[in-house]
Design an enzyme around this catalytic site. Sequence first.
Site, PDB file in Angstrom:
ATOM      1  N   ASP A 129      35.653  35.877  37.068  1.00  0.00           N
ATOM      2  CA  ASP A 129      34.397  36.491  36.630  1.00  0.00           C
ATOM      3  C   ASP A 129      33.269  36.090  37.572  1.00  0.00           C
ATOM      4  O   ASP A 129      33.350  35.063  38.252  1.00  0.00           O
ATOM      5  CB  ASP A 129      34.039  36.025  35.210  1.00  0.00           C
ATOM      6  CG  ASP A 129      35.085  36.458  34.204  1.00  0.00           C
ATOM      7  OD1 ASP A 129      35.797  37.448  34.466  1.00  0.00           O
ATOM      8  OD2 ASP A 129      35.192  35.785  33.155  1.00  0.00           O
TER       9      ASP A 129
HETATM   10  N1  URA Z   1      39.343  33.520  32.324  1.00  0.00           N
HETATM   11  C1  URA Z   1      38.065  33.920  32.153  1.00  0.00           C
HETATM   12  O1  URA Z   1      37.613  34.085  31.031  1.00  0.00           O
HETATM   13  N2  URA Z   1      37.316  34.133  33.244  1.00  0.00           N
HETATM   14  C2  URA Z   1      37.753  33.940  34.495  1.00  0.00           C
HETATM   15  O2  URA Z   1      37.011  34.127  35.459  1.00  0.00           O
HETATM   16  C3  URA Z   1      39.080  33.519  34.670  1.00  0.00           C
HETATM   17  C4  URA Z   1      39.856  33.309  33.564  1.00  0.00           C
END
Ligand code: URA
Length: 238
Positions: free
Chosen positions: A104
């Site tokens: 993310d």
């Molecule tokens: N899980 C998440 O919620 N976000 C990420 O960036 C990676 C794994």
Amino acid sequence: MKMRLDKYLSSCGIGTRTEVKKIIRSNRISVDGNIIPQCDYKVDDTMSVLLDGKPVKYSEFIYIMLNKPQGYLSATKDQRHKTILDLLDEKYAKMGLFPVGRLDKDTTGLVILTNDGDFAHNTLSPKKHVSKTYIAEISGTLPENATEIFNKGVTLKDFTCESADLIIEETFNDHTLVTVTIHEGKYHQIKRMFQVVGCKVIYLKRVTFGNIKLDSNLKEGEYRLLNDSEMEFVSSVK
Ligand code: URA
């Protein structure tokens, strides 16, 4: 298969095509013991190519470990936002690199970038069960049996996760530092898993991807090529 010396050197990540042409013309490259100043000289991976006396090992593909900072998209381009490709040197711009899986925008840590589609495809395949470890800071109170819940496999709206390992490292006020290892990579998976147990992820960092550990010498935004032992993981999933 033989290829031009300038193409060979730029595929190895030595520099852009323009940069490697300059290097070749300044007599810094030898092939099988002879200085070669011609950019169109034909070489292959059986020949000994040296730059300033040091071997340049040919690889068909490039594999990079990046320590992703917050605020960058795990994408190759975007109209509005910075992407992790913007963090790379110009010499990597035309190599067709892309991230293997996504973090993310607000997640930091280990991202592998490559131009090897088979490696990316195999690594992301649920059949390969490639594990990823994250450290996270969460707010809210974890249920006492959170470790067990994660171990059994958290059920999300659309998906039941495989067994995950949850280690509670430290708790202060209503914040907890945890280490979590999962074996898939569903959209917002870690954040959604903690939501199920009534908590919110406020910081998330990926520290391993399969057998590859984030190099602690890499500051956020820095990257390097995978080393020989990390390349063993690449070979193992191909
Ligand atoms: N899980 C998440 O919620 N976000 C990420 O960036 C990676 C794994």
